[in-house]
Every structure is written in structure tokens, then in C-alpha cells.
Write a protein that holds these residues in place. Structure first.
Motif: not given
Length: 572
Positions: A361-364, A386-388, A411-412
Motif C-alpha cells: 500500500e501507499k501510506i503517509l 511505499i511509506v511517506y 520502503n520509506t
């Protein structure tokens, strides 16, 4: 040949017996033991067989209840028979009195005396009978055994007395339990009695009071306010007691008047004192296992070998370990430097668990420093997706990057933007975590300066920023995400203006709804406060307090985005 060794041994045993059997036979012969007391070959010498005694056979509860009912029935029949005889005797006396009215009194008195004497005689006979039975049952072993054997109770009177004795014992036990409960109630009542002399000097300002004196006065005032209707002195109102209590709390614990008023609006006086006292105590030291590099069991074994006393955290966490004692600095062990664990408060586990990140997932993480939640999210995603990790403070970015490298997170993407402007940079995210900046009223044990440095303008300023950040977090999230569309809002504050009020504002301006966080414990969020009504779904939010959960004060709320756009109400 003589066959196998096993066959030869069996043949020798049949002919001569085993050595043990022969030895036992010789011992029994020399000691002249009877057959009952003789040693057996299959029993060790030290464990001599005891004579089997006939154990008493106890009746089953069903048989006992049946006999008890029968005894009660027999007693009722006897009472009815006695009442019938007495009634017939009274009738005879009545008719005799009609013939000779002047002799009724003397006859009646004499009959009554005779009846009383007969009762005393019968009672003495019964007591002597029961005494004899008791003596024989405990003095004579044979009689004691025979009492429990089948067919030994031929006399119905003896059986009835045994049942009555059992019934009396049960009644005595019940009576003792009732007396104990009454005594406990009376002792609690005595403990809660307020001394009148102490109450008389509560409002005496001429007395110079030390901190210990003020603490005792706080305890006394809280005790009075807990049951003000029955403990008030009649001279002072409840507001005067509250004013006195708030003054003492500010003097003893160092809080300013604003925070004391806020806490008293949230809690009762007793619970407010529990919260204030718990906030001054340090919380347990907790570390989170980095599952990207090790498992919790392996980490615990490694730390125990270094002299660290650890235990698993509660059942709701699979990664946490509580550190009770350590011979080495817990932040300087080889395991810490290798990135096997992160020193992290247990309350900061909860927002990540509520977010429930999934792989790819794409997480912020809008306020990521120092990286405890960000690295926890990456570990749950197993370094996929991806972790933003964003933070608006450039100085705090350094610790964030250091922890990411130490824990092996790959993955950050780290950024340094104002979270309110991320909408123009990041969109269509699956999940967003917002641990918003706040007053820190839930972590006073870590930062005691909060007691005096927070006032009404600070809370209002924080509330405005939190509302803007939450609206930006909702706008960054994708409502059509196949796996997500989730926003988690959390603060380390216990004030309603920074928690429920912010969520209620977001519900009125965006198409979102409050959903269950999935956390199995915690206090439901407020739906009413100071005359204000919040959305009923806010009871799905969760509050955590130091005096209840033994962790930092925290607020967590999970939102589900329904669709994009801005929601306008009727007035707008």
C-alpha cells in the motif's frame, strides 16, 4: 544350546524365583509378619503396605436432599399432630370452664405449668440423647464407622437427628456469612466517617499549612465531595469546597488554574485526583521488537542473557516488551545498535494498530519524527509498498532518518513539508496516519513543564492547526482505494478541544465517518461536553488514561473516507 537369553531367564525365574521375591520371603519369615502386614515383592521396602481401612461411604447430594425433605415432612406432621392435640385439649378446657367457670384459671395455670415441665423434660431428653449420640460417634471408632455404612441406621429418630444437625450447620454457616458482611459494611462506614474537628478547620486561613497538611486537606475535601449531601457541614457550598480543592492542587502539584479547570470539567473530584497523581508517576519502559530483523522471543532471550529483566506487553501487542530492570543502558546494547528494537511508549503502538497497514500500500505519516510509528508501519508492511514519512521540523528529520537506517527500513521516502500543503504533492494514498502536534497533557510525566506552560490561547491555536491538518489528511486519501481509504487521527492530549471537537469539525466538512478502531480496550470518546453535542459515532473513538491503563494519556480515532469533495451544511 539352551535357547535365547530371555528364555533362559524366564526358566530360571519359574524354578527359583527372582532375587527380590526370595529376599522378601526371607524377610517376612524372620520378622514373622502376617499375610496382611507382609511385604510384597512388587513394593519397595520403604513403602510398607498399610492396612486398608474401611472408609466411610458418604451419601450423594441427591440422597441427602431426599432425606432432608423427608425429615422436614416428618417434622411438619409431628407439629400438626401436636397442634391438633393442643386444640382438642383447649376445647376440653373450654367446655369444662362452661361447667365450672371459677376453676378455669387454676386448671389452666396448672395445665400450662405441666405442659412447660413436659416440654423441658422432652428437651432435656433430646439433648441428652443427642449428647449421647455425639459421644458415641466420636468416642467409639466402630460406631463412627457404622454410622456411614448401609443398613446401620435402622432407627428413624437417629437418622432425623443427623439430618437436622446437618441442616443446622448449614444455617449457622449462612448466619456467620451474613454477620461478616454486616461487619464489613460497618467497618467501611466507620472508615468513611469524616472527623467534625477537621472539617471545622478546613477553611481556616490563619493556619500555616505545609505540603503534607495540604495533601491531607485535599484527601478530606475529596472525601466530602464524593458524598456531599450527607457529609457537608451546612456552612459552605459545594463551589466553595471545589475552590478550596483547586487551590490546594495548584499549590501541591504545580498546575496552573486553566488546566485544573479543564481536568475538573472532564473528571469527578476523586477521578481527577487519581489522574493528577498518576500523571506524576513514570510510565513503564517499553521497547518494540523490530520484526524486520528478529522475533520477540529471540530478542527477549538475548536481553535476558545481558541481565535485562523483560516481560511481554499486554495481549493486544505482539511486538512489545516491558523492561523492569536492566544492568546495562537499554539504549546502548548491541541489540539496540543493531536495530533489533525501538524504545517506544506503548500508547504510540495504538495508532499504528488502528491504521492496520497492508502490504504493497501507499501510506503517509504526516508527523513522522522520531520514527517510531513510521518504522512500525514499515515492519507491518514487511518493507513492501511505499511509506511517506513527513515532518515539518527539519531538526527532527535527523533522528527520523537515523532510526530508519538503524532499523533496516527500505520502503520509506522522507520529506520535510508543512502537512497542510501536502495535498498538492501527494494524492490517492491508501492510508494516512496523523499524530497531530498537541498540548501534551497526556504525557506530563515526560514533560512536567506542561503543568504551567499551557493556557487557553495555546489550546485554541493547536485546535485550529489540528483541524487544518486533519482536513488535509482526508484530502490526501483515496476514497476508492481497494484496501484502504482510512485516516487515523491521534494526539497525546486528553483535552476535548484537541480531540473530539476536531473530529466533529471534520465530520461536518468532509465526507467521512467514524469507524471502530479495533482496539480491544480504552474509554469511549465523549459525545457531550460542556453543553456541546458531538456526533454520536464519536463513541467509537478511544481514550487512554494513565490512572486507568497505566500508559500515557492518548486519543485515537479511525475515519473512513466515503467520497471526495467538501461537505457544506445548511448555513454554509
Amino acid at each position: 544350546m539352551g535357547g535365547t537369553g530371555r528364555a533362559r531367564r524366564a526358566k530360571r525365574i519359574r524354578k527359583f524365583g527372582t532375587g527380590v521375591q526370595e529376599s522378601v520371603r526371607i524377610v517376612n519369615k524372620k520378622l514373622k509378619l502376617s499375610e496382611e502386614d507382609a511385604l510384597q515383592p512388587d513394593v519397595p521396602f520403604r513403602k510398607r503396605q498399610k492396612k486398608k481401612k474401611n472408609k466411610p461411604t458418604f451419601e450423594t447430594p441427591r440422597e441427602y436432599n431426599k432425606k432432608l425433605k423427608q425429615a422436614k415432612k416428618d417434622n411438619a406432621d409431628q407439629q400438626n399432630l401436636a397442634s391438633t392435640k393442643e386444640l382438642s385439649r383447649d376445647k376440653e378446657k373450654y367446655y369444662e370452664s362452661l361447667e365450672s367457670p371459677f376453676e378455669v384459671t387454676s386448671d389452666t395455670n396448672s395445665d400450662t405449668e405441666n405442659f412447660v415441665v413436659e416440654q423441658e423434660d422432652s428437651a432435656s431428653q433430646e439433648s441428652s440423647l443427642s449428647g449421647n449420640i455425639g459421644e458415641t460417634s466420636f468416642s467409639d471408632e466402630e460406631t463412627k464407622k457404622n454410622l456411614f455404612e448401609d443398613g446401620s441406621m435402622e432407627d428413624s429418630g437417629t437418622e432425623e437427628l443427623d439430618i437436622e444437625r446437618e441442616n443446622r450447620l448449614l444455617e449457622d454457616e449462612k448466619r456467620l456469612e451474613e454477620e461478616d458482611s454486616k461487619a464489613e459494611f460497618l467497618s467501611n462506614t466507620v472508615d468513611n466517617i469524616v472527623d467534625a474537628e477537621q472539617v471545622a478547620t478546613l477553611f481556616d486561613n490563619d493556619i500555616q499549612r505545609s505540603i503534607a497538611d495540604r495533601k491531607s486537606r485535599i484527601a478530606l475535601v475529596v472525601q466530602i465531595l464524593s458524598d456531599f449531601k450527607s457529609r457537608k457541614d451546612g456552612l459552605h457550598s459545594r463551589s466553595e469546597y471545589l475552590s478550596l480543592l483547586k487551590t490546594d492542587i495548584g499549590y501541591v502539584y504545580g498546575y496552573n488554574a486553566f488546566l485544573i479547570e479543564e481536568f475538573f470539567d472532564m473528571f469527578s473530584p476523586l477521578e481527577c485526583m487519581e489522574f493528577i497523581e498518576a500523571s506524576d508517576k513514570p510510565r513503564p519502559l517499553v521497547i518494540r521488537t523490530n520484526t524486520l530483523k528478529t522475533k520477540r522471543r529471540q530478542l527477549a532471550q538475548a536481553l535476558i542473557s545481558r541481565g535485562v529483566n523483560v516481560d511481554p506487553l499486554e495481549n493486544w501487542s505482539k511486538e512489545g516488551l516491558v523492561v523492569y530492570e536492566s544492568r546495562v543502558p537499554i539504549g546502548a546494547t548491541p541489540e539496540y545498535l543493531a536495530g533489533y528494537y525501538m524504545i517506544q511508549a506503548s500508547s504510540s503502538f495504538i495508532p499504528v494498530l488502528a491504521l492496520s497497514p497492508q502490504e504493497k500500500e501507499k501510506i503517509l505519516d504526516m508527523a513522522a519524527s522520531p520514527g517510531g510509528k513510521t518504522t512500525f508501519v514499515s515492519a507491518l508492511m514487511r518493507n513492501t509498498g511505499i511509506v511517506y514519512a513527513n515532518d515539518s521540523n527539519a531538526d527532527r528529520i535527523k533522528s527520523l532518518v537515523a532510526n530508519i537506517h538503524r532499523l533496516g527500513v527500505e520502503n520509506t521516502i522522507v520529506s520535510c513539508y508543512d502537512g497542510r500543503k501536502l495535498v498538492s504533492i501527494l494524492r490517492d494514498l491508501d492510508r494516512v496516519l496523523l499524530d497531530a502536534p498537541c498540548s501534551g497533557t497526556g504525557i506530563i510525566s515526560h514533560d512536567p513543564s506542561v503543568k504551567t506552560s499551557r493556557d487557553r490561547p495555546d489550546i485554541q491555536r493547536n485546535s485550529v492547526i489540528q483541524k487544518q491538518l486533519l482536513l488535509a489528511a482526508v484530502d490526501c486519501c483515496n476514497a476508492h482505494s481497494a484496501t484502504g481509504g482510512i485516516i487515523v487521527y491521534s494526539t497525546c492530549s486528553v483535552l476535548v478541544e484537541e480531540n473530539e471537537a476536531v473530529i466533529d469539525y471534520c465530520l461536518k466538512h468532509r465526507f467521512v465517518k467514524v469507524v471502530s478502531s479495533g482496539i480491544p480496550f480504552g474509554i469511549p470518546g465523549f459525545t457531550k461536553y460542556r453543553g456541546k453535542q458531538f456526533h454520536p459515532s464519536l463513541q467509537e473513538a478511544r481514550r487512554f488514561f494513565p490512572h486507568i491503563h497505566n500508559m500515557d494519556g492518548f486519543f485515537v480515532c479511525k475515519l473512513k473516507k466515503l467520497k471526495s469533495g467538501v461537505r457544506y451544511n445548511a448555513t454554509q
